[in-house]
Design a protein around this motif. Structure first.
Motif, PDB file in Angstrom:
ATOM      1  N   VAL A  74      53.879   3.485  27.953  1.00 21.90           N
ATOM      2  CA  VAL A  74      52.411   3.470  27.917  1.00 21.90           C
ATOM      3  C   VAL A  74      51.983   2.312  27.029  1.00 21.90           C
ATOM      4  O   VAL A  74      52.403   2.213  25.880  1.00 21.90           O
ATOM      5  CB  VAL A  74      51.839   4.799  27.383  1.00 21.90           C
ATOM      6  N   SER A  75      51.152   1.428  27.575  1.00 27.52           N
ATOM      7  CA  SER A  75      50.773   0.215  26.840  1.00 27.52           C
ATOM      8  C   SER A  75      49.266   0.017  26.791  1.00 27.52           C
ATOM      9  O   SER A  75      48.559   0.219  27.784  1.00 27.52           O
ATOM     10  CB  SER A  75      51.412  -1.013  27.504  1.00 27.52           C
ATOM     11  N   LEU A  99      49.061  10.209  26.084  1.00 30.92           N
ATOM     12  CA  LEU A  99      50.524  10.098  26.150  1.00 30.92           C
ATOM     13  C   LEU A  99      51.150  11.465  26.416  1.00 30.92           C
ATOM     14  O   LEU A  99      52.048  11.591  27.266  1.00 30.92           O
ATOM     15  CB  LEU A  99      51.053   9.520  24.833  1.00 30.92           C
ATOM     16  N   LYS A 100      50.690  12.485  25.708  1.00 38.67           N
ATOM     17  CA  LYS A 100      51.245  13.837  25.881  1.00 38.67           C
ATOM     18  C   LYS A 100      50.964  14.361  27.282  1.00 38.67           C
ATOM     19  O   LYS A 100      51.833  15.008  27.898  1.00 38.67           O
ATOM     20  CB  LYS A 100      50.671  14.771  24.816  1.00 38.67           C
ATOM     21  N   GLU A 101      49.778  14.085  27.799  1.00 37.68           N
ATOM     22  CA  GLU A 101      49.449  14.531  29.157  1.00 37.68           C
ATOM     23  C   GLU A 101      50.287  13.789  30.198  1.00 37.68           C
ATOM     24  O   GLU A 101      50.725  14.381  31.194  1.00 37.68           O
ATOM     25  CB  GLU A 101      47.958  14.333  29.433  1.00 37.68           C
ATOM     26  N   LEU A 102      50.526  12.513  29.967  1.00 35.84           N
ATOM     27  CA  LEU A 102      51.349  11.732  30.891  1.00 35.84           C
ATOM     28  C   LEU A 102      52.803  12.190  30.854  1.00 35.84           C
ATOM     29  O   LEU A 102      53.464  12.292  31.899  1.00 35.84           O
ATOM     30  CB  LEU A 102      51.253  10.250  30.550  1.00 35.84           C
ATOM     31  N   PHE A 147      55.092   2.394  34.214  1.00 38.83           N
ATOM     32  CA  PHE A 147      54.434   1.587  33.181  1.00 38.83           C
ATOM     33  C   PHE A 147      52.941   1.865  33.311  1.00 38.83           C
ATOM     34  O   PHE A 147      52.311   1.497  34.303  1.00 38.83           O
ATOM     35  CB  PHE A 147      54.727   0.100  33.396  1.00 38.83           C
ATOM     36  N   VAL A 148      52.373   2.550  32.313  1.00 38.73           N
ATOM     37  CA  VAL A 148      50.990   3.029  32.379  1.00 38.73           C
ATOM     38  C   VAL A 148      50.114   2.257  31.403  1.00 38.73           C
ATOM     39  O   VAL A 148      50.467   2.100  30.225  1.00 38.73           O
ATOM     40  CB  VAL A 148      50.917   4.537  32.065  1.00 38.73           C
ATOM     41  N   LEU A 149      48.979   1.773  31.874  1.00 38.26           N
ATOM     42  CA  LEU A 149      48.021   1.074  31.024  1.00 38.26           C
ATOM     43  C   LEU A 149      47.043   2.085  30.418  1.00 38.26           C
ATOM     44  O   LEU A 149      46.529   2.962  31.124  1.00 38.26           O
ATOM     45  CB  LEU A 149      47.251   0.036  31.846  1.00 38.26           C
ATOM     46  N   ALA A 150      46.790   1.958  29.113  1.00 40.24           N
ATOM     47  CA  ALA A 150      45.874   2.853  28.401  1.00 40.24           C
ATOM     48  C   ALA A 150      44.857   2.012  27.645  1.00 40.24           C
ATOM     49  O   ALA A 150      45.227   1.121  26.875  1.00 40.24           O
ATOM     50  CB  ALA A 150      46.641   3.743  27.434  1.00 40.24           C
ATOM     51  N   ASN A 190      48.832   2.200  42.645  1.00 39.11           N
ATOM     52  CA  ASN A 190      49.127   3.641  42.743  1.00 39.11           C
ATOM     53  C   ASN A 190      49.856   4.209  41.526  1.00 39.11           C
ATOM     54  O   ASN A 190      50.535   5.233  41.621  1.00 39.11           O
ATOM     55  CB  ASN A 190      49.932   3.952  44.014  1.00 39.11           C
ATOM     56  N   VAL A 191      49.736   3.538  40.376  1.00 42.67           N
ATOM     57  CA  VAL A 191      50.312   4.045  39.130  1.00 42.67           C
ATOM     58  C   VAL A 191      49.189   4.633  38.289  1.00 42.67           C
ATOM     59  O   VAL A 191      48.106   4.050  38.213  1.00 42.67           O
ATOM     60  CB  VAL A 191      51.027   2.918  38.356  1.00 42.67           C
TER      61      VAL A 191
END
Length: 267
Positions: free
Chosen positions: A8-9, A198-201, A40-43, A62-63
């Motif tokens: 997560v970035s 982050l915890k939910e992901l 790889f998730v953008l936050a 689709n991420v």
């Protein structure tokens, strides 16, 4: 150390360099991550479309993405945004806040975000500046009976500081207020944070936090840096942010995100 299975970035100051360009190595690295089934998730505090503009450059179709600092998690599919989870501002507190702003701070620009919508009641100078920054045009509408994932309150720094002080003495027990710039005051539900996202992901992907890596550069990234198996601070991050990280990478102008992934995930 657990094998990292989720990254997560943050975006600004992290994935984007000082000229707001995407880390040139990262698209290829994300392709390699995809081959290994590592999301790889953008936050970001950005809206879904604000994150999408970066995601598309990185090949992150689709991420899932964590929008409004985690108030809304979801992903685009065929141009439609689908929610994974959401945290709305308490309706009573939202209406009380809007009433207070209208009565005592009419010069403050109020920007309401719900899902993919950006709504304003008027096009003032602050809205026009923000529109230029995000390359988007808001919908002009009334705030009556509106829901919100986030409010962005903009004005001159003196007025925003005064407003911030007033709000801290009001009874908004379910709502959080924080300065993202000296003249930008952000409003979300008080359970919203990148750490919570982050915890939910991790739950969404059925992973432990020890199997996650987070990357960020600013103070609002500290909780997620501390919670992840590996928390990586950018080289351009303030010293205090670095002190809360597990690892420190190079700066956003020297492909720090790519270096961190190659060093700690694809080693």
């Amino acid at each position: 150390m657990e094998k990292i299975k989720l990254i997560v970035s943050d975006i600004d100051g992290t994935v984007l360099d000082s000229k707001n360009n995407v880390d040139f190595q990262l698209r290829e690295i994300i392709s390699t991550l995809r081959e290994q089934s590592i999301p790889f998730v953008l936050a970001s505090a950005r809206s879904p479309f604000g994150i999408l503009s970066v995601a598309e450059k990185l090949g992150l179709e689709n991420v899932p993405m964590a929008c409004y600092n985690g108030a809304l998690l979801g992903n685009f599919k065929d141009g439609v945004f689908y929610n994974i989870s959401e945290h709305l501002i308490n309706t009573e507190e939202l209406n009380a806040l809007l009433k207070l702003l209208s009565k005592k701070f009419p010069e403050i620009s109020v920007n309401l975000y719900y899902g993919t919508e950006w709504v304003v009641e008027k096009l003032d100078k602050w809205v026009l500046i923000e529109s230029e920054i995000v390359n988007s045009i808001p919908k002009i509408d009334t705030f009556i009976e509106k829901k919100a994932h986030k409010l962005l309150l903009i004005g001159n720094s003196k007025e925003i500081k005064k407003l911030f002080g007033v709000l801290q003495n009001e009874n908004f027990k379910d709502t959080d207020f924080y300065l993202s710039k000296e003249n930008y005051l952000e409003v979300t539900a008080n359970n919203v944070s990148k750490e919570h996202a982050l915890k939910e992901l991790a739950k969404h992907y059925k992973l432990s936090l020890a199997e996650t890596m987070t990357i960020g550069d600013n103070f609002n990234d500290i909780p997620m840096l501390e919670s992840a198996g590996i928390g990586v601070a950018m080289g351009n991050a303030p010293k205090e942010v670095k002190s809360h990280a597990t690892k420190i990478t190079s700066s956003n102008d020297k492909s720090g995100v790519s270096l961190a992934i190659k060093t700690y995930v694809l080693k």
